[in-house]
Design an enzyme around this catalytic site. Sequence first.
Site, PDB file in Angstrom:
ATOM      1  CD  GLU A   5      -2.952  -1.156   2.567  1.00  0.00           C
ATOM      2  OE1 GLU A   5      -4.036  -1.109   2.141  1.00  0.00           O
ATOM      3  OE2 GLU A   5      -2.283  -1.014   3.470  1.00  0.00           O
TER       4      GLU A   5
HETATM    5  C1  TNX Z   1      -4.908  -3.632   4.330  1.00  0.00           C
HETATM    6  S1  TNX Z   1      -3.707  -5.961   3.282  1.00  0.00           S
HETATM    7  C2  TNX Z   1      -3.629  -3.746   4.982  1.00  0.00           C
HETATM    8  C3  TNX Z   1      -3.332  -3.559   6.438  1.00  0.00           C
HETATM    9  C4  TNX Z   1      -4.604  -3.197   6.924  1.00  0.00           C
HETATM   10  C5  TNX Z   1      -5.893  -4.166   6.400  1.00  0.00           C
HETATM   11  C6  TNX Z   1      -7.062  -3.739   7.038  1.00  0.00           C
HETATM   12  C7  TNX Z   1      -2.222  -5.317   3.471  1.00  0.00           C
HETATM   13  C8  TNX Z   1      -1.186  -5.804   3.257  1.00  0.00           C
HETATM   14  N1  TNX Z   1      -2.412  -4.201   4.189  1.00  0.00           N
HETATM   15  O1  TNX Z   1      -2.500  -2.326   6.585  1.00  0.00           O
HETATM   16  O2  TNX Z   1      -4.743  -3.417   8.389  1.00  0.00           O
HETATM   17  O3  TNX Z   1      -5.928  -3.713   5.173  1.00  0.00           O
HETATM   18  O4  TNX Z   1      -8.197  -4.706   6.452  1.00  0.00           O
END
Ligand code: TNX
Length: 502
Positions: free
Chosen positions: A328
């Site tokens: 992200e």
């Molecule tokens: C996405 S999935 C994230 C997390 C969050 C989550 C909440 C991923 C690799 N990163 O940072 O906690 O969504 O569901």
Amino acid sequence: AVLSSCGGTETVNAPQATVIPEIPALIPLPAQVSWEDKAYVIPEQNTICYSGEGKEASQWLETLLQKAGLSVSTSASDNCGNWKIEQDSSLNSSLGEEGYQLMISEEGVLLKAASKAGLFYGIQTLRQMFPAEIESQSLEDQVVLRHTSIEDKPEFGWRGTMVDVARSFFDLDYLKRHVDRMALYKMNRLHLHLTDDQGWRIEIKGWPKLTEVGGNSSVRRGRSGFLTQEEYKELQDYALARNITIIPEIDMPGHIYAALLAYPELNCDEYSNLTPKRAIPPAIFEDYNVGWSKFCLENPEIYKFVADVVEEMAEITKGPWLHIGGDEIEDPRYKEFVVKADSIVQSFGKTTIGWEEVTKAEVSSNLISQRWHGKVESVVKDIKVIHSLCTQLYLDHANVTGQENTNNWCKKDGVSLEDTYSFIKDHENVIGVEAAVWSEFVLSDEMMDNRFWPRAIAAAEVGWTSGDKREYQEFTTRLGKHGDRLRALDINFHRTPGVNWG
Ligand code: TNX
């Protein structure tokens, strides 16, 4: 026999006809199993004999028998007792590292495996044949096992869970209990999401403010804290004794605000342009937004930080993997960062794991990608994949539609037990599954229990049992029979509707 009043003989204390126990509800379902309609009554006095590296397994068995109120002696020789534990490396070709054979007959019990791991799993299978009360108290009644012959090995080598201890902290005590539960269901990888915007949870001696500052914050209403390196090692040894390897994740170059707050020099001070607006220092981040923080990627100093942190983590980690996160985050220098971080990990003798985004970069071919939305096409061919698709394995999502304190961005109605169970191997490079719980809304041990259990049991079975042997309705019947055991273990599991929990 004594003389009766009318001259005939009758038997005193005639043994009651032994009731053959029901077919045990084993989870995960073994690869091959046959049951006979015969009972093995475990005697009062037992001898365990082991060969090779069977010592630990014989200790686990000893504990089990003692809890059943039986007397046990152990000896390091083969072929002498009613319990035989044989470690024989030549079985590796047929059973693999984690497989085992378990035979129960009138002579007693014979457990064979190529390695300690296989023997440990044979013991877990036996454990599930003992009454559930054994999990919390000593048994008073005699234990009877059904005659059987089992040959078992896992479909996948990676059967994991991930605990996000960064948003809200879960301590050594809870993590040990979590390991115990994983072990009962033959899971073998515990991934700890140790760092994020809201907190930093592992002591790094060269950068002490990471935990001095980052150990004190958490998501709103969450718990703060951190693991010292001693506690981390204690957890690791506890887990390894149960065939569970710890995978530490230091999430970079995004999800890094807790580190930036501790060491503002790692940041470019550009946060005033971002939403939410953040001044560095001093405001801690207690919110839920993702994808807004990052290292100052144009500052070469950050690689000194990365190398120091990776070096300390590599030093205290016995398993071969380090997880660098990588999720992200958008930045023109993202790929360059990933390639460098990957090579730093390799330079300390570990294999890199990253969230699937990292495979946009030219990473090393032994890197493992953890797929969570399944949209990234890896630029390096044939990279190994851990399957954590959010639609099936994000257990921070609701057990049932409308459950409070859950995420719902991936699936509005939640991730049901059946969703988790519906995993099928969809790609040649899949090495296994991992069930993840993010802790933005998971603020207590009870809530963490509720998110993992029983869905992690479904994950354990899809990781172990091959797809052609699995059927959801049948699984729920077996699972219901574990209700007593889960209660005896004091697990605050979600009472999934449609399962008869007894
Ligand atoms: C996405 S999935 C994230 C997390 C969050 C989550 C909440 C991923 C690799 N990163 O940072 O906690 O969504 O569901």
